[in-house]
Structure formats: structure tokens, C-alpha cells
Write an enzyme that holds these catalytic residues in place. Structure first.
Site, PDB file in Angstrom:
ATOM      1  CD  GLU A  45      14.199 162.967  11.551  1.00  0.00           C
ATOM      2  OE1 GLU A  45      15.161 162.348  12.400  1.00  0.00           O
ATOM      3  OE2 GLU A  45      13.513 163.312  13.281  1.00  0.00           O
TER       4      GLU A  45
ATOM      5  CD  GLU B  98      10.481 162.345  15.856  1.00  0.00           C
ATOM      6  OE1 GLU B  98      11.617 162.820  16.085  1.00  0.00           O
ATOM      7  OE2 GLU B  98      10.093 161.349  14.675  1.00  0.00           O
TER       8      GLU B  98
END
Ligand code: FCB
Length: 442
Positions: A166, A351
Site C-alpha cells: 500500500e 487483502e
């Protein structure tokens, strides 16, 4: 009827994801300080000032945790190696830290689980934070040195390596919004971090590929973005947010350029000569990781400085994080990535999950709401595959309840409940439902 593994293509991998700082505990094994320790120790940053010192004590309890992954009939486990554990001062290897991951990876293989490693899930060693961390362009070579050291030890056994988890959180959330460590709110720091995080990715990919390492990727997060209205100003505001959140990193990598709507605000703050780094950043990936949780509704905010946007509360049901539940967004990103950016490249949902205020009642945890969330997102993944997206796996975030960063231990994302006093684990009903769906002899 709920989905099962047989509704997905042969070889599709199911797993759960975790990250080092959120589960391991940092008091043992010679782990060094990282910027999350000091961010948490600074009043006002984290709920109740909680940190990752103990977390789930996975450092000691990892065998039982891996047993839970295996008993859920999963195929793979996504974990991260902590830079601060492997290199407590950011540069020199701590053999004890490395040995921990060596055992952990062997533990996965012994249980028939494919190790999906992430190199950076946010444990920047404090010694490197002192030197400016992600705002210093030297971070790229520091990171590649770390990547190389870890890969020399684990590279023969891991199934895949993600460089960065991320980058939007590493750069924007942490240097512009001030919500994650190091908690800066500064557009120059943010612009630099937005670029250096990708420079570090590219430098590490080049280094590892040069060592013959296969299956190199990156994990990007995406939030579905809606404009608050049809008004041009809101549409433009949503495009700017989509550029900052959803397009900056994937366009940097696959198109070797950044979205013009974002450069409008950032170019005067970018490191000099950034354009020269784009070939390194734009090296080929072997796979792309997509993290997806929610959607945002964005409106123009004419009185604010660039990016002049504001979040408008949405109308959909929300999780404990206050995040709207919107599975269609996952389908949208998987097909969008395939269509606009990566073509046939393998994509993994690295995720997806939800927080819920789970409680143990009569010795059990019933989290039917999470079961619904999970299966709705599996459905969305399946729809994307039917439309041609080359999705190869799905990892639920997270295996155990854990340290949810600025939210401390309050927000529970796990398939497995953790009592943060006794550290006892208790699989929730969602864990059992997922395990049934993944059974091979169904
Ligand atoms: C993601 C992070 C992960 C976890 C979830 C809820 O942004 O990658 O570590 O905290 O959110």
C-alpha cells in the site's frame, strides 16, 4: 448456496494475510525500533496510545497460528518481514531476526502453505526515519539492500515477494494526512514520499530480479471513488482523488507517468529529475496485488488548498471502521486493472476484510456479518474472473484480530478472535464458514 473453492479456477489460491508489526510483538528477537513505536508514543496519534510491543505475540505463538491457517484449508499465507527486526539499525543484519523468518517460512512449507512475502508493511527502522525516511531518496538503495539481504536467506522458499504494501498509505496517508507514521502533514514531504516509495519498489525489483528471483510484485490499495453529485466541480474533485488514491502508483508502474490531475498539485514539490526514475519504476511486474475494502464519496471543497476535496458520508451499511460495504468496487477494480493497466498479468486480491466489534459469548464468536462480507467479496472476485480478469488468489485480512494501527486494538478484523489480555485465540464463525468453503473433499 455459498461459494466454495470449486467455484474458482483450478489452482486458485485462498489464504489469509497478516503484517509483522500488527501481530508479532517487538520485545523479543533483537527487533529494533521503528517509526510506528514513536508515532504511537506521541500523544494523540493512536487510540489509547497503544503500540505493537506485544500485539498477538505471534513471535512466540507462530506455530499455533500457522496451524490455524492450515486447519482452515487454506493454500497460502501472506506475511511480512519487518525491516526493523531484520535490520534493527536499518542497515546491519540481526541474525536472530532473520532466523525467526527462516523458521516461519519453513513452518509454512511444513504445513503445505505457500509463503507470500511482503518486504515492507511499514516498519521503517527509526535510524532511517532519523535520516528523513521516505522523504530521502537514499531510501531506495537502503530498501534494496534490505530486500537483497532477506531474499538471500528466504528467496529459495517463498512463493512470491511483494516489495511494498500500500504505497498510498506509506506516502499520502502518512506524509500528507498525518494519520499513519511518521505523521507528517506536509505537501513537499508527501510528494517526495509518493515518488520515493515507487523508486524503492523499482530499485528492489531490479536488484532481486538480478539475483534470479521470480514472482516479484507490489500490493496496491484501491478505494472505489464516487462523485457526490453530477456537478462538474464534484466530478473533477472525484477524479483528483481517484488520481491520488487509485491511479498514481499503477500508472507510475505501468505507464511510466503520473496522472496529470495529481501532478497539477504536486509537481512543484517533486524531487528534481523525477522523470529520469520512471524507467526503473516502470519495470515489468510478475503479478499485481489488489487490496480492497470500501468506497468513498467525494465532493469539491472550494475553500481548501489543493486538492480541494472533501469526503461525504455514504449511505451504505458500514463496518466498525465506518467503512461502507461495497463489494461491487472489488469487481470494478479487478476488471479495471486488467482492462486499463496490466492485461493478462496475474492479479491477487491480497487483502479484503472487515472490522466488527466481535465478542465471545458462551465460548464462541458469531460474526455472521463478516461471513456475508467475505462471501460477497468472493462473489465479486468470481464475477471479475468471468469477465476475463486473471485473478489467481484471494487473501482475507486478517487471520487474527490485531493491532489496527492508529485505531489500536479496538478494531477487530480477524477470522480468529484474540483476547488481548490472555492472548488466547478463538476461531470465529467466519473462520469456520471459510474453512468449510475451502475444504477439498466437499
Ligand atoms: C490495510 C493494511 C493492513 C490493515 C488493513 C485493515 O490498509 O494493509 O495492514 O491494517 O488495512
Amino acid at each position: 448456496m455459498r461459494l466454495s473453492r470449486f467455484d474458482f479456477p483450478e489452482g486458485f489460491l485462498f489464504g489469509a494475510a497478516t503484517a509483522a508489526y500488527q501481530i508479532e510483538g517487538t520485545r523479543h528477537g533483537g527487533c529494533g525500533p521503528c517509526h510506528w513505536d514513536t508515532f504511537a508514543a506521541t500523544a494523540g496519534n493512536v487510540v489509547r496510545g497503544e503500540d505493537g510491543a506485544v500485539a498477538c505475540d505471534h513471535f512466540h505463538r507462530w506455530p499455533a497460528d500457522l496451524d490455524l491457517v492450515k486447519a482452515a484449508n487454506m493454500d497460502a499465507y501472506r506475511f511480512s518481514t519487518s525491516w526493523a527486526r531484520v535490520m534493527p539499525d536499518g542497515r546491519r543484519v540481526n541474525p536472530e531476526g532473520m532466523a525467526f523468518y527462516d523458521r516461519l517460512v519453513d513452518g509454512m512449507l511444513e504445513r503445505g502453505l505457500k509463503p507470500f512475502q511482503t518486504l515492507y508493511h511499514w516498519e521503517l527502522p527509526s535510524a532511517l526515519a532519523d535520516l528523513g525516511g521516505w522523504t530521502n531518496q537514499d531510501v531506495a538503495s537502503w530498501f534494496a539492500d534490505y530486500a537483497e539481504a532477506v531474499t538471500r536467506v528466504l528467496g529459495d522458499r517463498v512463493a512470491s515477494i511483494a516489495t511494498i504494501n500500500e504505497p498510498w498509505c506509506v506516502a499520502w496517508l502518512s506524509h500528507f494526512m498525518g494519520i499513519h507514521a511518521p505523521g507528517h502533514r506536509d505537501i513537499r514531504a508527501a510528494a517526495r514520499a509518493m515518488h520515493h516509495v515507487l523508486l524503492a519498489h523499482g530499485t528492489a525489483v531490479e536488484r532481486l530480479r538480478g539475483m534470479g528471483q521470480k514472482n516479484l510484485g507490489i500490493v496496491l490499495n484501491f478505494d472505489h471513488t464516487e462523485a457526490a453529485s453530477a456537478a462538474l466541480a464534484d466530478q473533477e474533485a472525484a477524479a483528483v482523488w481517484d488520481g491520488i488514491f487509485n491511479r498514481w502508483f499503477i500508472e507510475g508502474i505501468t505507464k511510466k507517468n503520473y496522472p496529470s490531475e495529481v501532478l497539477t498539485g504536486l509537481s512543484s514539490h517533486m524531487p528534481e529529475g523525477w522523470q529520469d526514475d520512471m524507467p526503473l519504476i516502470g519495470q515489468k511486474l510478475d503479478w499485481l496485488g489488489v487490496n480492497y475494502y470500501t468506497r468513498h464519496t467525494i465532493a469539491a471543497n472550494p475553500r481548501a488548498a489543493w486538492p480541494a476535496i472533501r469526503d461525504v458520508p455514504g449511505s451504505l451499511p458500514k463496518t466498525q471502521m465506518g467503512w461502507e460495504i461495497y463489494p461491487e468496487g472489488l469487481e470494478g477494480f479487478l476488471t479495471r486493472m486488467q482492462r486499463d493497466y496490466v492485461g493478462d498479468l496475474p492479479i491477487y486480491v491480497t487483502e479484503n476484510g472487515m472490522a466488527h466489534a466481535d465478542v465471545v459469548e458462551d465460548g464462541a464468536v458469531s460474526d455472521v456479518i463478516r461471513e456475508d462480507y467475505l462471501f460477497a467479496h468472493l462473489e465479486a472476485t468470481r464475477r471479475a474472473i468471468a469477465q476475463g480478469a486473471n485473478v489467481k488468489g484471494f487473501f482475507y485480512w486478517s487471520l487474527p484480530d490485531n493491532y489496527e494501527r492508529a485505531e489500536g486494538y479496538e478494531k477487530r478484523f480477524g477470522l480468529v478472535h484474540v483476547d488481548f489480555h490472555s492472548l488466547e485465540r478463538k476461531p470465529k464463525s467466519s473462520y469456520h464458514a471459510f474453512a468449510r468453503a475451502l475444504a477439498r473433499n466437499a
